[in-house]
Design an enzyme around this catalytic site. Structure first.
Site, PDB file in Angstrom:
ATOM      1  N   LYS A  52     -59.450 -43.708 -16.386  1.00  0.00           N
ATOM      2  CA  LYS A  52     -60.727 -42.971 -16.316  1.00  0.00           C
ATOM      3  C   LYS A  52     -61.879 -43.853 -16.804  1.00  0.00           C
ATOM      4  CE  LYS A  52     -58.331 -38.578 -16.786  1.00  0.00           C
ATOM      5  NZ  LYS A  52     -57.853 -37.509 -17.673  1.00  0.00           N
ATOM      6  N   GLN A  96     -58.191 -35.689 -23.857  1.00  0.00           N
ATOM      7  CA  GLN A  96     -56.974 -35.887 -23.069  1.00  0.00           C
ATOM      8  C   GLN A  96     -55.843 -35.005 -23.599  1.00  0.00           C
ATOM      9  OE1 GLN A  96     -56.756 -37.906 -20.239  1.00  0.00           O
ATOM     10  NE2 GLN A  96     -54.720 -37.012 -20.005  1.00  0.00           N
ATOM     11  N   ASP A 119     -64.024 -31.478 -17.552  1.00  0.00           N
ATOM     12  CA  ASP A 119     -62.665 -31.142 -17.099  1.00  0.00           C
ATOM     13  C   ASP A 119     -62.615 -29.703 -16.558  1.00  0.00           C
ATOM     14  OD1 ASP A 119     -60.785 -33.158 -17.112  1.00  0.00           O
ATOM     15  OD2 ASP A 119     -60.324 -32.970 -19.252  1.00  0.00           O
TER      16      ASP A 119
END
Ligand code: NAD
Length: 294
Positions: A52, A96, A119
């Site tokens: 990412k 994460q 997200d």
């Protein structure tokens, strides 16, 4: 059979984003800035976060990686999140998953400012999604929608079977495909671990989206001719013939299913790269919103 090439499509999306960023630079505008928080040293998580951050660099975004030790307390992680929420230089950030067991994932996701939740996991954003309101769509389902749209795969009135009901893939996927939107308007069946006679359902599906995390689960006898197959699964399967000791397997038995399908995503190179591209798209959206707010 046509391969739904996520690698190529995501490269195209990244090129489009890079162009937008270069225009921002020419106009002396601040470029989008994504932060990623990684707690602990889970191998797969480190790989994902690394990819990412690298993708951010590739399109010209700024990125910040915050690496915290495994023993970080929930309060310490919450403090990090509050700092990111209040840092006007950061447009969006991700934490994460999975987190170490002593940290309650829900407490963390709820603490993220929904306007920076690229997200799309915050209840506010999930709620907005279900109500057809503009929101951050979580990156994996968003990537699948984009892939279907860019390959002009008809979805209106089609029967879609989504295997898996998780909050990050199966559930949002089923909502999106039933909505009135590009790559939507489908009739959706959501299957899960308690579903009986799954093959009877998948055999009637025009599109099967496999997101259960069981390597090579979907076999050719479970689908009809010319079905569209989306394989979300990523599982590390021990393989001593590989230098790293494992191979990456999807949820679809590619060898047999690809003989019968009209379109299919490979693993790797299908849904995975699209996920990262859509995270970048969400970060760009967060940046455009923050410039409206400031
Ligand atoms: P999860 O474990 O949270 O959910 C799995 C779902 O599958 C559950 O809802 C469960 O009910 C269902 N299920 C389990 N066994 C089943 C069975 N026998 N029949 C039908 N349904 C069954 O997993 P997840 O987070 O949704 O991820 C699914 C897979 O997708 C994993 O392999 C994960 O690594 C992968 N994934 C890939 C990406 C990507 O970018 N490509 C992103 C997220 C997840």
């Amino acid at each position: 059979m046509i391969l739904l090439d996520g690698k190529q499509t995501s490269a195209q999306i990244k090129a489009e984003i890079a162009e937008t960023v270069s225009t921002m630079v020419q106009q002396n505008k601040r470029v989008p800035h994504l932060a990623a928080v990684l707690v602990g040293t889970n191998g797969a998580s480190m790989t994902y976060v690394g990819a990412k951050v690298k993708a951010c660099e590739l399109v010209g975004f700024e990125s910040t990686l915050i690496e915290l030790p495994e023993e970080t307390s929930e309060q310490e992680l919450l403090d990090t999140i509050y700092n990111l929420n209040n840092n006007s230089d950061i447009d969006g950030f991700i934490v994460q998953l999975p987190l170490p067991k002593h940290i309650n994932e829900n407490h963390i996701l709820m603490a993220i400012n929904p306007d920076k939740d690229v997200d799309g996991f915050h209840p506010m954003n999930v709620g907005r999604l279900t109500l057809d309101l503009p929101t951050f769509i979580s990156a994996t389902p968003y990537g699948i929608m984009e892939l279907l749209e860019r390959y002009n795969i008809p979805t209106s009135g089609k029967h879609v079977v989504v295997i898996g009901r998780s909050h990050i893939v199966g559930r949002p996927m089923s909502i999106l495909m039933s909505q009135k939107r590009p790559a939507g308007n489908a009739t959706v069946t959501v299957a899960h671990s308690r579903t009986k006679n799954l093959s009877e359902l998948t055999k009637t599906a025009d599109i099967v989206i496999a997101a259960l995390g069981m390597p090579e689960f979907l076999t050719s006898d479970m689908i009809k001719d010319d079905a569209v197959i989306i394989d979300v699964g990523i599982t590390r399967v021990p393989d001593s013939s590989k230098k790293r000791g494992y191979r990456i397997a999807g949820d679809v038995d590619f060898e047999s299913v690809s003989q019968k399908a009209s379109y299919i995503t490979p693993v790797p190179g299908g849904v995975g790269p699209m996920t990262i591209a859509m995270l970048l798209k969400n970060t760009l959206l967060a940046r455009s919103r923050s410039s409206v707010a400031s």
